[in-house]
Design a protein around this motif. Structure first.
Motif, PDB file in Angstrom:
ATOM      1  N   GLN A 195      -7.870   6.317  -4.775  1.00 34.83           N
ATOM      2  CA  GLN A 195      -7.343   5.594  -3.623  1.00 34.83           C
ATOM      3  C   GLN A 195      -8.092   4.281  -3.411  1.00 34.83           C
ATOM      4  N   ARG A 196      -9.417   4.295  -3.624  1.00 40.79           N
ATOM      5  CA  ARG A 196     -10.182   3.046  -3.501  1.00 40.79           C
ATOM      6  C   ARG A 196      -9.690   2.015  -4.527  1.00 40.79           C
ATOM      7  N   LYS A 197      -9.401   2.503  -5.723  1.00 40.40           N
ATOM      8  CA  LYS A 197      -8.901   1.596  -6.772  1.00 40.40           C
ATOM      9  C   LYS A 197      -7.575   0.973  -6.332  1.00 40.40           C
ATOM     10  N   ARG A 198      -6.727   1.757  -5.668  1.00 33.15           N
ATOM     11  CA  ARG A 198      -5.429   1.246  -5.226  1.00 33.15           C
ATOM     12  C   ARG A 198      -5.583   0.226  -4.096  1.00 33.15           C
ATOM     13  N   VAL A 199      -6.533   0.467  -3.197  1.00 31.53           N
ATOM     14  CA  VAL A 199      -6.789  -0.498  -2.128  1.00 31.53           C
ATOM     15  C   VAL A 199      -7.254  -1.830  -2.730  1.00 31.53           C
TER      16      VAL A 199
ATOM     17  N   ASP B 292      -2.317   7.985 -10.302  1.00 29.70           N
ATOM     18  CA  ASP B 292      -1.225   8.886 -10.654  1.00 29.70           C
ATOM     19  C   ASP B 292      -0.316   8.202 -11.673  1.00 29.70           C
ATOM     20  N   ILE B 293       0.403   9.022 -12.443  1.00 27.42           N
ATOM     21  CA  ILE B 293       1.302   8.442 -13.447  1.00 27.42           C
ATOM     22  C   ILE B 293       2.391   7.608 -12.781  1.00 27.42           C
ATOM     23  N   ASP B 294       2.940   8.077 -11.638  1.00 26.59           N
ATOM     24  CA  ASP B 294       4.014   7.306 -11.014  1.00 26.59           C
ATOM     25  C   ASP B 294       3.514   5.963 -10.492  1.00 26.59           C
ATOM     26  N   VAL B 295       2.239   5.899 -10.042  1.00 23.18           N
ATOM     27  CA  VAL B 295       1.662   4.621  -9.607  1.00 23.18           C
ATOM     28  C   VAL B 295       1.435   3.715 -10.821  1.00 23.18           C
ATOM     29  N   ILE B 296       0.992   4.306 -11.937  1.00 27.21           N
ATOM     30  CA  ILE B 296       0.824   3.527 -13.167  1.00 27.21           C
ATOM     31  C   ILE B 296       2.157   2.918 -13.580  1.00 27.21           C
TER      32      ILE B 296
ATOM     33  N   LEU C 293       0.825  -1.205   0.000  1.00 27.91           N
ATOM     34  CA  LEU C 293       0.000   0.000   0.000  1.00 27.91           C
ATOM     35  C   LEU C 293       0.862   1.258   0.000  1.00 27.91           C
ATOM     36  N   THR C 294       2.006   1.219   0.678  1.00 35.37           N
ATOM     37  CA  THR C 294       2.912   2.367   0.669  1.00 35.37           C
ATOM     38  C   THR C 294       3.405   2.644  -0.741  1.00 35.37           C
ATOM     39  N   GLN C 295       3.728   1.573  -1.475  1.00 36.63           N
ATOM     40  CA  GLN C 295       4.145   1.753  -2.871  1.00 36.63           C
ATOM     41  C   GLN C 295       3.006   2.321  -3.715  1.00 36.63           C
ATOM     42  N   LEU C 296       1.758   2.079  -3.280  1.00 34.14           N
ATOM     43  CA  LEU C 296       0.583   2.612  -3.978  1.00 34.14           C
ATOM     44  C   LEU C 296       0.086   3.918  -3.350  1.00 34.14           C
ATOM     45  N   HIS C 297       0.906   4.495  -2.447  1.00 28.78           N
ATOM     46  CA  HIS C 297       0.625   5.799  -1.823  1.00 28.78           C
ATOM     47  C   HIS C 297      -0.580   5.765  -0.877  1.00 28.78           C
ATOM     48  N   ILE C 298      -0.828   4.618  -0.241  1.00 30.91           N
ATOM     49  CA  ILE C 298      -1.814   4.513   0.837  1.00 30.91           C
ATOM     50  C   ILE C 298      -1.028   4.228   2.111  1.00 30.91           C
TER      51      ILE C 298
END
Length: 624
Positions: free
Chosen positions: A157-161, A184-188, A138-143
């Motif tokens: 954020q829900r999509k990342r969870v 976000d682009i960096d998460v993509i 989750l940290t890598q996904l900014h959560i």
């Protein structure tokens, strides 16, 4: 060819009286990374839902391998009210999540009998580090927090969870529906790198062309209710698809030439018609039916010229904006030039949407001023979508604005004619807006924006929910657009296709103007990071860093009781797997072809399992 995970046989699905796909057959093999490409409304999400067991087909069947575990990421993940991030990640009904949930429940209830059983199951599944791995992912996904309610998170954020939940379960087959939407682009880019390196078998729908090109080795296209498979990445698919359409067009021309000759034969000597060869008459009718196929593609016809724009566009003079302690802009000054095309990028939350709303006068600035030219006519495409009454019809969205639409130098269109340019046929125009798909809503919003012939387009995440074909048409239109464009997008291909330069919002109110495309900016950032990492550090800093590290090693935590039991179990499991590996390697040199095939499949599955256990054993041994 890898081991078959899932076979689709003669699958057919309709929606009302519309056939989505008919009698389609294909397979998914272990290790495949497959992207599904099609126009909006042709059944991509429906197909994924059927394969994931969330929907049923009208006919045909889906045959999974025995025990196949499927992880499914929905396009719009839903969570129960009051659910925390951790609880959302435990909602998948798998042995791992059941074990963690039961252990937490037994501990909370202080039930010694349940705790003992739960401890055994946690040991068996090696689930003790589940929360640590989840936190890391989750940290890598900014959560950053597991205990906050999902209801307080944004859509992205829900999509990342949901993404973390699916990935962490490590399923045999990963099915992803638009995984890059709202990220976000960096998460993509992180997800792109993760999936590229992963051994996971993947089936996904996405409109992100760089993502498709860099992750997938196989493309499935749904076209005119049929399935076409291309063994290669997205770039290969484009070339082969063009060749397929050229071949279809050539065959259609040949059939039409043959039909003309056969029509002449049918017309000759009417009195002898009864004596004509029946097989030739039947062949004529079959040929006539085949020549009535239309291979031309129905595309959005944007074709709306911008209105005249003068030499004075707008100036930003010392624009500043804060929300409490958060600074959005700090003294931003810039003068826009005619026909300029700018991309606006930055992490979620830095204020990209607020920036464009200030430019449009929807949000007031704290200080500074915008000086906008008299000829400027804005067209605003918002990521929130058009504010329309969902109970109204599609045609009402246009007639509420104008009954007579004049574009391209005064050319007049009725609302019905104008909507047909955006693929809304008369029957579609009577649909209730609330029943439209995401792609249809996007097209409708584009229509309502462009019917005013703007000369300064502001597009906030225009690529979400649009299919790849429509995106290509929109890109062509924007490249030739005789006006200004300011676009916020996480679609890297889209940015590279359109913009001349970038506004990079770096936080704390700062905007950097980069003279180039997104890819060029990313390369420049990577080069700067490499240069920074090779700089020699001052001796004092190096010594301080070493000193800080020494006590950390000396204070390494000791094993817990559960870790001690896991460590002992790992030792036995690694010995057993190592022995099994040696036996399989012996089979490769002396076994029969069938034995070698079976051994090869097990060998591929055993290696990553052994690697993971050895890595965990090393981690624990450092505490020994």
């Amino acid at each position: 060819m890898g081991v078959s995970l899932l076979q689709v046989e003669d699958l057919t699905k309709s929606f009302g009286d519309r056939l989505l796909f008919g009698d389609v057959t294909f397979g998914i093999n272990e290790g495949d990374k497959t992207g599904i490409v099609a126009r909006n409304g042709t059944g991509k999400t429906t197909l994924l839902r059927i394969l994931a067991g969330r929907d049923t087909a009208d006919s045909g069947r889906v045959v999974p391998r025995n025990g196949l575990r499927i992880g499914y990421l929905e396009q719009l993940p839903q969570f129960a009210d009051g659910t925390t991030v951790l609880e959302a990640c435990l909602h998948n009904d798998t042995p791992l999540t059941r074990a963690v949930s039961e252990y937490r429940a037994a501990t909370a209830a202080a039930d010694e009998t349940r705790i003992a059983a739960a401890l055994h199951e946690m040991d068996r599944l090696q689930a003790w580090d589940f929360e640590d791995r989840l936190q890391q992912l989750l940290t890598q996904l900014h959560i950053t927090a597991l205990d906050i309610p999902v209801s307080q998170l944004s859509g992205g954020q829900r999509k990342r969870v949901a993404l973390a939940s699916v990935i962490l379960d490590n399923p045999d087959l990963l099915i992803l529906d638009e995984p890059t939407n709202h990220l976000d682009i960096d998460v993509i880019e992180w997800l792109e790198n993760y999936l590229s390196r992963s051994r996971a078998t993947l089936l996904m729908v996405t409109h992100d062309r760089y993502f498709l090109d860099r992750v997938c080795n196989r493309i499935i296209e749904i076209d005119r209710t049929q399935i076409f498979t291309y063994e290669g990445n997205y770039d290969y698919f484009l070339r082969r698809r063009a060749e397929r359409y050229e071949a279809l067009a050539a065959e259609l021309d040949r059939n039409r030439n043959t039909l003309r000759r056969e029509q002449e034969w049918m017309r000759r000597q009417p009195q002898a018609r009864a004596g004509k060869a029946k097989y030739r008459i039947d062949a004529f009718h079959d040929l006539k039916q085949r020549t009535q196929v239309d291979y031309t593609e129905r595309n959005v016809n944007i074709g709306v010229d911008s209105s005249y724009i003068g030499s004075k566009i707008f100036e930003a003079r010392g624009i500043s904006k804060r929300f409490g302690d958060k600074t959005i802009l700090d003294g931003f000054t810039y003068t826009f030039a005619r026909y300029e095309k700018v991309g606006l990028i930055g992490a979620n939350g830095v204020g990209k949407s607020t920036f464009v709303k200030m430019l449009l006068g929807l949000v007031p600035q704290d200080s500074g001023e915008w000086n906008i030219g008299e000829t400027v006519r804005f067209g605003y495409y918002s990521q929130e979508g058009v504010e329309l009454d969902p109970s109204k019809r599609v045609i009402d969205a246009v007639t509420d604005i104008a009954d007579d639409i004049r574009i391209n130098g005064g050319q007049s269109f009725s609302p019905m004619q104008f909507l047909k340019r955006f693929l809304f046929e008369p029957a579609d125009q009577q649909k209730v807006i609330g029943t439209l798909s995401g792609g249809e809503r996007c097209r409708l919003q584009l229509a309502t924006v462009l019917m005013r012939s703007p000369n300064f387009l502001i597009l906030d995440e225009p690529t979400n929910d649009l299919d790849i074909m429509t995106l290509g048409i929109l890109e062509d239109y924007l490249r030739e657009f005789h006006g200004c464009v300011l676009v916020i997008s996480h679609d890297r291909f889209f940015l590279d296709s359109i913009v001349d330069h970038l506004f990079v919002m770096t936080g704390e109110g700062q905007i950097t103007d980069f003279p180039g495309s997104y890819t060029e900016w990313r390369e420049a950032e990577a080069a700067a990071a490499r240069t920074e990492s090779t700089k020699p550090q001052p001796k004092a800093i190096v010594e301080e860093t070493k000193a800080a590290k020494r006590p950390q090693r000396e204070r390494a935590p000791r094993m817990t009781f559960a870790e001690r039991r896991e460590f002992e179990a790992l030792t036995a499991e690694i010995d057993a797997l190592t022995a099994e590996r040696a036996a399989l390697e012996a089979t490769f040199t002396s076994g029969s072809p069938e034995e070698i095939r079976t051994a090869s499949a097990r060998y591929e599955a055993l290696l990553p399992e052994l690697d993971a256990k050895e890595l965990r054993w090393l981690e624990l041994s450092e505490k020994e």
